[in-house]
Scaffold this motif. Structure first.
Motif, PDB file in Angstrom:
ATOM      1  N   HIS A  13      46.035  43.004  49.181  1.00  0.00           N
ATOM      2  CA  HIS A  13      46.717  41.714  49.338  1.00  0.00           C
ATOM      3  C   HIS A  13      45.944  40.806  50.306  1.00  0.00           C
ATOM      4  O   HIS A  13      45.739  39.626  50.021  1.00  0.00           O
ATOM      5  CB  HIS A  13      48.133  41.941  49.859  1.00  0.00           C
ATOM      6  CG  HIS A  13      48.966  40.687  49.886  1.00  0.00           C
ATOM      7  ND1 HIS A  13      49.678  40.249  48.790  1.00  0.00           N
ATOM      8  CD2 HIS A  13      49.178  39.781  50.869  1.00  0.00           C
ATOM      9  CE1 HIS A  13      50.294  39.114  49.110  1.00  0.00           C
ATOM     10  NE2 HIS A  13      50.012  38.815  50.357  1.00  0.00           N
ATOM     11  N   LEU A  14      45.504  41.369  51.417  1.00  0.00           N
ATOM     12  CA  LEU A  14      44.764  40.581  52.402  1.00  0.00           C
ATOM     13  C   LEU A  14      43.453  40.075  51.808  1.00  0.00           C
ATOM     14  O   LEU A  14      43.053  38.924  52.032  1.00  0.00           O
ATOM     15  CB  LEU A  14      44.493  41.444  53.636  1.00  0.00           C
ATOM     16  CG  LEU A  14      44.262  40.728  54.978  1.00  0.00           C
ATOM     17  CD1 LEU A  14      45.479  39.888  55.355  1.00  0.00           C
ATOM     18  CD2 LEU A  14      43.970  41.746  56.070  1.00  0.00           C
ATOM     19  N   SER A  15      42.782  40.926  51.030  1.00  0.00           N
ATOM     20  CA  SER A  15      41.507  40.543  50.419  1.00  0.00           C
ATOM     21  C   SER A  15      41.666  39.393  49.436  1.00  0.00           C
ATOM     22  O   SER A  15      40.745  38.591  49.252  1.00  0.00           O
ATOM     23  CB  SER A  15      40.893  41.745  49.689  1.00  0.00           C
ATOM     24  OG  SER A  15      40.655  42.819  50.567  1.00  0.00           O
ATOM     25  N   SER A  16      42.833  39.282  48.812  1.00  0.00           N
ATOM     26  CA  SER A  16      43.035  38.271  47.780  1.00  0.00           C
ATOM     27  C   SER A  16      42.996  36.843  48.321  1.00  0.00           C
ATOM     28  O   SER A  16      42.959  35.891  47.549  1.00  0.00           O
ATOM     29  CB  SER A  16      44.365  38.508  47.062  1.00  0.00           C
ATOM     30  OG  SER A  16      45.471  38.196  47.890  1.00  0.00           O
ATOM     31  N   PHE A  17      42.981  36.684  49.644  1.00  0.00           N
ATOM     32  CA  PHE A  17      42.850  35.352  50.231  1.00  0.00           C
ATOM     33  C   PHE A  17      41.392  34.925  50.340  1.00  0.00           C
ATOM     34  O   PHE A  17      41.099  33.804  50.756  1.00  0.00           O
ATOM     35  CB  PHE A  17      43.523  35.310  51.610  1.00  0.00           C
ATOM     36  CG  PHE A  17      45.014  35.519  51.551  1.00  0.00           C
ATOM     37  CD1 PHE A  17      45.843  34.534  51.055  1.00  0.00           C
ATOM     38  CD2 PHE A  17      45.580  36.712  51.963  1.00  0.00           C
ATOM     39  CE1 PHE A  17      47.217  34.725  50.979  1.00  0.00           C
ATOM     40  CE2 PHE A  17      46.952  36.923  51.897  1.00  0.00           C
ATOM     41  CZ  PHE A  17      47.771  35.928  51.398  1.00  0.00           C
ATOM     42  N   GLY A  18      40.456  35.819  49.960  1.00  0.00           N
ATOM     43  CA  GLY A  18      39.048  35.476  49.924  1.00  0.00           C
ATOM     44  C   GLY A  18      38.642  34.922  48.569  1.00  0.00           C
ATOM     45  O   GLY A  18      39.465  34.738  47.668  1.00  0.00           O
ATOM     46  N   SER A  19      37.361  34.669  48.395  1.00  0.00           N
ATOM     47  CA  SER A  19      36.854  34.093  47.144  1.00  0.00           C
ATOM     48  C   SER A  19      36.780  35.155  46.055  1.00  0.00           C
ATOM     49  O   SER A  19      36.288  36.260  46.304  1.00  0.00           O
ATOM     50  CB  SER A  19      35.449  33.516  47.371  1.00  0.00           C
ATOM     51  OG  SER A  19      35.482  32.493  48.343  1.00  0.00           O
ATOM     52  N   PRO A  20      37.252  34.856  44.836  1.00  0.00           N
ATOM     53  CA  PRO A  20      37.211  35.832  43.746  1.00  0.00           C
ATOM     54  C   PRO A  20      35.776  36.087  43.291  1.00  0.00           C
ATOM     55  O   PRO A  20      34.961  35.173  43.200  1.00  0.00           O
ATOM     56  CB  PRO A  20      38.035  35.159  42.641  1.00  0.00           C
ATOM     57  CG  PRO A  20      37.967  33.700  42.938  1.00  0.00           C
ATOM     58  CD  PRO A  20      37.878  33.570  44.425  1.00  0.00           C
ATOM     59  N   LEU A  21      35.475  37.349  43.014  1.00  0.00           N
ATOM     60  CA  LEU A  21      34.143  37.736  42.551  1.00  0.00           C
ATOM     61  C   LEU A  21      34.145  38.219  41.113  1.00  0.00           C
ATOM     62  O   LEU A  21      33.097  38.274  40.479  1.00  0.00           O
ATOM     63  CB  LEU A  21      33.571  38.836  43.456  1.00  0.00           C
ATOM     64  CG  LEU A  21      33.343  38.453  44.921  1.00  0.00           C
ATOM     65  CD1 LEU A  21      32.837  39.657  45.705  1.00  0.00           C
ATOM     66  CD2 LEU A  21      32.355  37.295  45.028  1.00  0.00           C
ATOM     67  N   GLY A  22      35.312  38.600  40.585  1.00  0.00           N
ATOM     68  CA  GLY A  22      35.385  39.064  39.207  1.00  0.00           C
ATOM     69  C   GLY A  22      36.399  40.176  39.039  1.00  0.00           C
ATOM     70  O   GLY A  22      37.034  40.609  39.998  1.00  0.00           O
ATOM     71  N   SER A  23      36.551  40.643  37.805  1.00  0.00           N
ATOM     72  CA  SER A  23      37.473  41.720  37.478  1.00  0.00           C
ATOM     73  C   SER A  23      36.720  42.826  36.754  1.00  0.00           C
ATOM     74  O   SER A  23      35.920  42.557  35.870  1.00  0.00           O
ATOM     75  CB  SER A  23      38.608  41.218  36.586  1.00  0.00           C
ATOM     76  OG  SER A  23      39.383  40.235  37.259  1.00  0.00           O
ATOM     77  N   VAL A  24      36.990  44.066  37.154  1.00  0.00           N
ATOM     78  CA  VAL A  24      36.361  45.223  36.520  1.00  0.00           C
ATOM     79  C   VAL A  24      37.447  46.266  36.261  1.00  0.00           C
ATOM     80  O   VAL A  24      38.224  46.594  37.169  1.00  0.00           O
ATOM     81  CB  VAL A  24      35.262  45.843  37.409  1.00  0.00           C
ATOM     82  CG1 VAL A  24      34.631  47.058  36.720  1.00  0.00           C
ATOM     83  CG2 VAL A  24      34.182  44.819  37.746  1.00  0.00           C
ATOM     84  N   GLY A  25      37.523  46.748  35.036  1.00  0.00           N
ATOM     85  CA  GLY A  25      38.472  47.805  34.720  1.00  0.00           C
ATOM     86  C   GLY A  25      39.917  47.448  34.989  1.00  0.00           C
ATOM     87  O   GLY A  25      40.725  48.324  35.287  1.00  0.00           O
ATOM     88  N   GLY A  26      40.256  46.164  34.904  1.00  0.00           N
ATOM     89  CA  GLY A  26      41.632  45.736  35.135  1.00  0.00           C
ATOM     90  C   GLY A  26      41.963  45.419  36.579  1.00  0.00           C
ATOM     91  O   GLY A  26      43.094  45.047  36.891  1.00  0.00           O
ATOM     92  N   PHE A  27      40.991  45.551  37.477  1.00  0.00           N
ATOM     93  CA  PHE A  27      41.203  45.248  38.892  1.00  0.00           C
ATOM     94  C   PHE A  27      40.493  43.943  39.254  1.00  0.00           C
ATOM     95  O   PHE A  27      39.365  43.700  38.824  1.00  0.00           O
ATOM     96  CB  PHE A  27      40.658  46.365  39.782  1.00  0.00           C
ATOM     97  CG  PHE A  27      41.304  47.702  39.575  1.00  0.00           C
ATOM     98  CD1 PHE A  27      42.526  48.001  40.171  1.00  0.00           C
ATOM     99  CD2 PHE A  27      40.701  48.670  38.789  1.00  0.00           C
ATOM    100  CE1 PHE A  27      43.127  49.238  39.982  1.00  0.00           C
ATOM    101  CE2 PHE A  27      41.289  49.913  38.595  1.00  0.00           C
ATOM    102  CZ  PHE A  27      42.509  50.192  39.185  1.00  0.00           C
ATOM    103  N   ASP A  28      41.153  43.107  40.053  1.00  0.00           N
ATOM    104  CA  ASP A  28      40.527  41.893  40.574  1.00  0.00           C
ATOM    105  C   ASP A  28      39.855  42.203  41.905  1.00  0.00           C
ATOM    106  O   ASP A  28      40.416  42.918  42.742  1.00  0.00           O
ATOM    107  CB  ASP A  28      41.576  40.796  40.785  1.00  0.00           C
ATOM    108  CG  ASP A  28      42.190  40.315  39.481  1.00  0.00           C
ATOM    109  OD1 ASP A  28      41.589  40.571  38.410  1.00  0.00           O
ATOM    110  OD2 ASP A  28      43.268  39.695  39.523  1.00  0.00           O
TER     111      ASP A  28
END
Length: 403
Positions: free
Chosen positions: A216-231
């Protein structure tokens, strides 16, 4: 030494996926995702030259979906990708025993013997091969050479465990008995800021719930992509974390840790020269001075300070002491203290006992012994090495900074 030619996986990456969600859900049980992870895969590892590895589905970050060449916005790997070998033996690096056992909480299992995570601004998948580790770079905001250098630094591969473990085996019979069954555990060299906030989340907590908080804390950073259903996201900067209120974290399920996170962000932003630079400067200090400096931050006690020092600040002799390590110490090193109540003074005595026995890399030895006591790993040990004593509870009824 000439590297063997990498193997191309059979399937291809998706080139037009939807962008990942900017924010992850709250930490409620109803919305959380249950993930089963085994420490040792029952599937045979892929051979570097003869077997093809299956690539996880990959979604690019927003605006990068069809960019296969380096650009000012970042480097997106081509869909026809290869596993690049790191030339590191299994005895030097076991991915499941290193990435999923409490040093870090940001890696996901995305396939058999395959794990995906973020190193700085680079999104990697790692694969345990026959006697090597291969990596694939999904995305980087710089370039592949910078990304590979960052990965090698993160995995702490400049330090070899061969001679280190030989010394541990000679020094301790328990370590000698365990060594053949837990080969490849190593201490990571994480980004200090990321490591600090992960271990604030760890206070009086368990690995599963810590992972949800860190996600949850990481989700406030810039998105890098999704792999295997995970963001996956770049860990947020102090400036980005400053926009996340204590109330918002409490509503997401962080409890009293929300106050410590918000307070630590504020304290670091007030440091002369900046909080990131201040944390990095602790690598140059002696252990006692470094941990004392960390303990000036809100919610940081001796145990969390020792974890941050060991896993991100090059303090290889740091020994985090919690109830698990206390049990190990009283069972094998200090039996005369069994039954005593763990105090700050006794924590120091345990740390000194580890350093006396294992030397300047005592923190690495403690990490191996700690991982060996985890329930999932204990189940894989021979019966004569399995500790049948009840594992202590990580949770506490006292909502305070235990360390």
């Amino acid at each position: 030494m000439k590297r063997p030619k990498p193997v191309k996986p059979a399937n291809r990456l998706s080139s037009t996926p939807p962008p990942p969600s900017r924010h992850s859900p709250s930490l409620s049980r109803a919305s959380s995702r249950t993930i089963k992870i085994s420490l040792q895969s029952t599937s045979p590892p892929a051979r570097l030259k003869t077997r093809k590895a299956l690539a996880p589905h990959f979604s690019a970050p927003p605006g990068e979906a069809n960019k296969n060449l380096p650009s000012l916005n970042g480097f997106l790997a081509s869909p026809d990708f290869e596993w690049t070998p790191l030339n590191v033996e299994r005895s030097e690096l076991s991915l499941p025993l290193t990435l999923l056992t409490g040093q870090t909480f940001r890696w996901k299992q995305t396939g058999p013997s395959q794990f995906t995570g973020v190193v700085k601004s680079h999104l990697f998948s790692l694969k345990q091969l026959d006697n090597d580790v291969g990596y694939f770079l999904h995305f980087s905001r710089t370039n592949s050479l910078v990304a590979e250098k960052a990965l090698i630094d993160y995995l702490n591969l400049k330090i070899s465990t061969k001679e280190m473990w030989a010394g541990f085996v000679e020094a301790d019979s328990r370590f000698a008995a365990l060594a053949p069954h837990v080969a490849g555990i190593r201490v990571l060299r994480q980004d200090p800021l990321e490591c600090l906030f992960q271990f604030i989340c760890s206070s009086n907590n368990n690995i599963g719930r810590i992972t949800k908080m860190v996600d949850h804390l990481s989700s406030f950073g810039s998105p890098l992509g999704s792999v295997g259903g995970f963001d996956f996201y770049e860990f947020p900067s102090l400036e980005e974390l400053a926009h996340v209120s204590e109330e918002r974290l409490r509503n997401a399920g962080f409890g009293y840790r929300a106050r410590y996170i918000a307070g630590t962000v504020k304290a670091l932003l007030s440091k002369p020269g900046g909080g990131v630079e201040w944390l990095s400067s602790l690598r140059k200090l002696e252990l006692q001075e470094a941990t004392a400096s960390l303990c000036t931050l809100p919610g940081i006690g001796p145990k969390v300070a020792a974890c941050v020092a060991l896993f991100s600040l090059d303090q290889n002799q740091a020994v985090p002491v919690d109830t698990h390590v206390w049990q190990i110490a009283t069972r094998y090193f200090l039996p005369e203290l069994e039954g005593a109540k763990l105090t700050s003074k006794l924590c120091q005595r345990v740390s000194e006992a580890f350093v006396s026995k294992f030397g300047k890399y005592a923190g690495w030895a403690q990490t191996v012994l700690f991982v060996s006591e985890l329930p999932m790993q204990q189940a894989l040990l021979p019966s004569d090495l399995y500790c049948k004593k009840k594992s202590p509870q990580r949770k506490s009824s006292h909502k305070k900074a235990e360390g």
